[in-house]
Design an enzyme around this catalytic site. Structure first.
Site, PDB file in Angstrom:
ATOM      1  N   LYS A  31     -20.427 -17.064   0.520  1.00  0.00           N
ATOM      2  CA  LYS A  31     -21.876 -16.977   0.745  1.00  0.00           C
ATOM      3  C   LYS A  31     -22.625 -16.119  -0.265  1.00  0.00           C
ATOM      4  CE  LYS A  31     -21.736 -17.785   5.654  1.00  0.00           C
ATOM      5  NZ  LYS A  31     -21.838 -17.180   6.988  1.00  0.00           N
ATOM      6  N   ARG A  65       0.819  -1.219   0.000  1.00  0.00           N
ATOM      7  CA  ARG A  65       0.000   0.000   0.000  1.00  0.00           C
ATOM      8  C   ARG A  65       0.850   1.264   0.000  1.00  0.00           C
ATOM      9  NH1 ARG A  65      -4.560  -2.184   4.173  1.00  0.00           N
ATOM     10  NH2 ARG A  65      -5.876  -3.141   2.590  1.00  0.00           N
ATOM     11  N   GLY A 105     -11.106  -8.863  -2.641  1.00  0.00           N
ATOM     12  CA  GLY A 105     -10.860  -9.866  -1.606  1.00  0.00           C
ATOM     13  C   GLY A 105      -9.974 -11.002  -2.038  1.00  0.00           C
ATOM     14  N   GLY A 111     -13.300  -3.584   0.040  1.00  0.00           N
ATOM     15  CA  GLY A 111     -14.671  -3.105   0.235  1.00  0.00           C
ATOM     16  C   GLY A 111     -15.069  -2.042  -0.778  1.00  0.00           C
TER      17      GLY A 111
HETATM   18  P1  AMP Z   1     -15.537 -14.328   0.162  1.00  0.00           P
HETATM   19  O1  AMP Z   1     -14.825 -13.588   1.253  1.00  0.00           O
HETATM   20  O2  AMP Z   1     -17.003 -14.321   0.261  1.00  0.00           O
HETATM   21  O3  AMP Z   1     -15.014 -13.934  -1.194  1.00  0.00           O
HETATM   22  O4  AMP Z   1     -15.156 -15.841   0.372  1.00  0.00           O
HETATM   23  C1  AMP Z   1     -13.856 -16.332   0.283  1.00  0.00           C
HETATM   24  C2  AMP Z   1     -13.822 -17.594   1.048  1.00  0.00           C
HETATM   25  O5  AMP Z   1     -14.732 -18.519   0.501  1.00  0.00           O
HETATM   26  C3  AMP Z   1     -12.467 -18.264   1.045  1.00  0.00           C
HETATM   27  O6  AMP Z   1     -11.949 -18.237   2.352  1.00  0.00           O
HETATM   28  C4  AMP Z   1     -12.787 -19.693   0.610  1.00  0.00           C
HETATM   29  O7  AMP Z   1     -12.132 -20.655   1.383  1.00  0.00           O
HETATM   30  C5  AMP Z   1     -14.281 -19.790   0.831  1.00  0.00           C
HETATM   31  N1  AMP Z   1     -14.872 -20.839  -0.021  1.00  0.00           N
HETATM   32  C6  AMP Z   1     -14.811 -20.942  -1.348  1.00  0.00           C
HETATM   33  N2  AMP Z   1     -15.416 -22.073  -1.768  1.00  0.00           N
HETATM   34  C7  AMP Z   1     -15.853 -22.708  -0.675  1.00  0.00           C
HETATM   35  C8  AMP Z   1     -16.531 -23.946  -0.455  1.00  0.00           C
HETATM   36  N3  AMP Z   1     -16.845 -24.729  -1.471  1.00  0.00           N
HETATM   37  N4  AMP Z   1     -16.840 -24.283   0.800  1.00  0.00           N
HETATM   38  C9  AMP Z   1     -16.487 -23.471   1.823  1.00  0.00           C
HETATM   39  N5  AMP Z   1     -15.848 -22.308   1.682  1.00  0.00           N
HETATM   40  C10 AMP Z   1     -15.532 -21.922   0.449  1.00  0.00           C
END
Ligand code: AMP
Length: 421
Positions: A221, A35, A377, A400
């Site tokens: 999610k 950064r 992210g 973000g």
């Molecule tokens: P996000 O912060 O929503 O972009 O999510 C990223 C996270 O999603 C990472 O830490 C991944 O390990 C998790 N992730 C991706 N695919 C899966 C999965 N099939 N089951 C559980 N966690 C997952």
């Protein structure tokens, strides 16, 4: 709006809002200075013109002034990188800062202490009792908003012009990221080089789109990505859904997902999104197979199966080879690509294959002339891990902020410079 390239900083003091929110170890050594490096072109341009930057930043989430979050810990490193002995004001407002800012000569640099030592930076009251009444909360908010005006004006008084190079905080309407812009006329406020690059990259996926446009949304999610998915449905030709979100879509359509990650309260939403995609003529691309594991661990036993036939006791931790092929075909035909979120649990070495395959397809498309933006992210961690960062068009520095931009929101830090005179 002026561009930094066309502005001559000779003899001028510039308040430069940067994002020096770097990670520090327990001995206050910087563990990743990306950064700081990202802001160097802007700071060097000001110095080369014969101007003097007054640098403002936050570090961490302090609730008041604390040694732990002092920017003095990074002073030496900033000086080394800039090749200038950077001065330091132990408070971002007050007599010392004012005197040092006013005495600053061309070619000299002043770093102010952490802006978030003051509640006025964020404009949110601090130290309210947990049982404070609604009235007390309202009064505290009003008080901090009032004192925020004085705080902002004080910061603005240090400089002749304002440069915002902190894309990471562009989604916050804070004193130094947005409100301060009001104290400078249109010809004296501008984006820094980093911010300029980020804004252009966002425009290429939100406004100035070359088709076909494919977005790959991974991550854990659906609930955290709803607004992005809905906004993208109005813009993309192809929407690839991957990662943990996959299984909510699969279950919603009647598939067996074993122990895979699922949001049972979002099954209707998943069906709704499938319907909306159809209505809008968007090609929604879902996984057809999964790499499954018998526990949430890198050392789990693994196998492959259709995404809707995951046995009990097993869970999908990445996409399978059939899905990789389908995703790659769509990505490689695209002219604009946005990637947010891994296809699986990429933190486990045995479940990185899908994310790597998506990265490779993006690199291939980019080499054939597509514009690719990776950000928001963990997909950034993916391209860095796979050594692909310089083979895609742009890797965003703003987590973000990028997510809010692709949700279609106006970012206050950008609007403050673009819209107001
Ligand atoms: P996000 O912060 O929503 O972009 O999510 C990223 C996270 O999603 C990472 O830490 C991944 O390990 C998790 N992730 C991706 N695919 C899966 C999965 N099939 N089951 C559980 N966690 C997952």
């Amino acid at each position: 709006m002026v561009s930094i390239d066309n502005f001559n900083f000779a003899g001028k003091k510039a308040f430069v809002r940067v994002d020096f929110n770097v990670p520090l170890d327990e001995n206050f050594n910087i563990t990743d200075d990306t950064r700081i490096r990202a802001a160097l072109p802007t700071l060097k341009k000001i110095l080369a013109d014969g101007g003097s930057p007054v640098i403002g930043s936050h570090l961490g989430r302090p609730k008041g002034a604390t040694d732990k979050f002092s920017l003095k810990h990074i002073l030496k490193h900033v000086s080394e990188l800039l090749g200038v002995d950077v001065q330091f004001a132990t408070d971002c407002i007050g007599e010392e800062a004012a005197i040092k800012a006013s005495a600053l000569q061309p070619g000299e640099v002043l770093l102010l202490e952490n802006l978030r030592f003051y509640a006025e930076e964020e404009g949110k009251p601090r130290g309210l009792a947990e049982d404070a009444s609604e009235e007390e909360k309202k009064a505290a908010k009003k008080a901090v908003k009032e004192s925020q005006k004085v705080f902002t004006k004080t910061l603005a008084s240090y400089a002749d012009c304002y440069v915002n190079d902190a894309f990471g905080t562009a989604h916050r309407a804070h004193a130094s990221t947005a409100l301060i812009a009001d104290y400078f006329d249109t010809d004296h406020k501008m984006f820094g080089y980093l911010m300029e690059k980020e804004v252009k990259a966002v425009e290429k996926v939100m406004k100035d789109i070359t088709r076909p446009f494919t977005a790959i949304m991974g991550g854990s999610k659906v609930s955290s990505k709803i607004e992005i998915i809905e906004n993208l449905l109005d813009k993309v030709d192809n929407l690839i859904i991957a990662g943990g979100m996959t299984y909510t879509f699969t279950k919603a359509q009647g598939g067996k997902i074993g122990n895979s990650l699922v949001e049972d309260d979002k099954l209707d939403l998943a069906l709704e999104l499938i319907g909306k995609a159809k209505e809008k003529g968007v090609n929604l691309v879902l996984a057809v197979d999964a790499k499954i594991a018998d526990s949430f661990s890198n050392d789990a036993n693994t196998g492959f199966c259709p995404v809707n036939q995951i046995p009990e006791g097993w869970e999908g931790l990445d996409i399978g080879p059939g899905t990789e092929k389908i995703f790659a075909e769509v990505i490689e035909k695209s002219k604009t690509i946005l990637w947010n979120g891994p296809t699986g649990v990429f933190e486990f070495e045995n479940f990185t294959h899908g994310s790597r395959a998506v990265g490779e397809a993006i690199v291939k498309a980019t080499a054939s002339g597509a514009f690719s933006l990776v950000g928001g992210g963990d997909s950034v961690a993916c391209v860095n891990k796979f050594g692909m960062a310089d083979k895609v068009s742009y890797v965003s520095t703003g987590g973000g902020a990028l997510l809010e931009a692709i949700e279609g929101k106006v970012l206050p830090g950008i609007a403050a410079i673009e819209n107001k005179g």
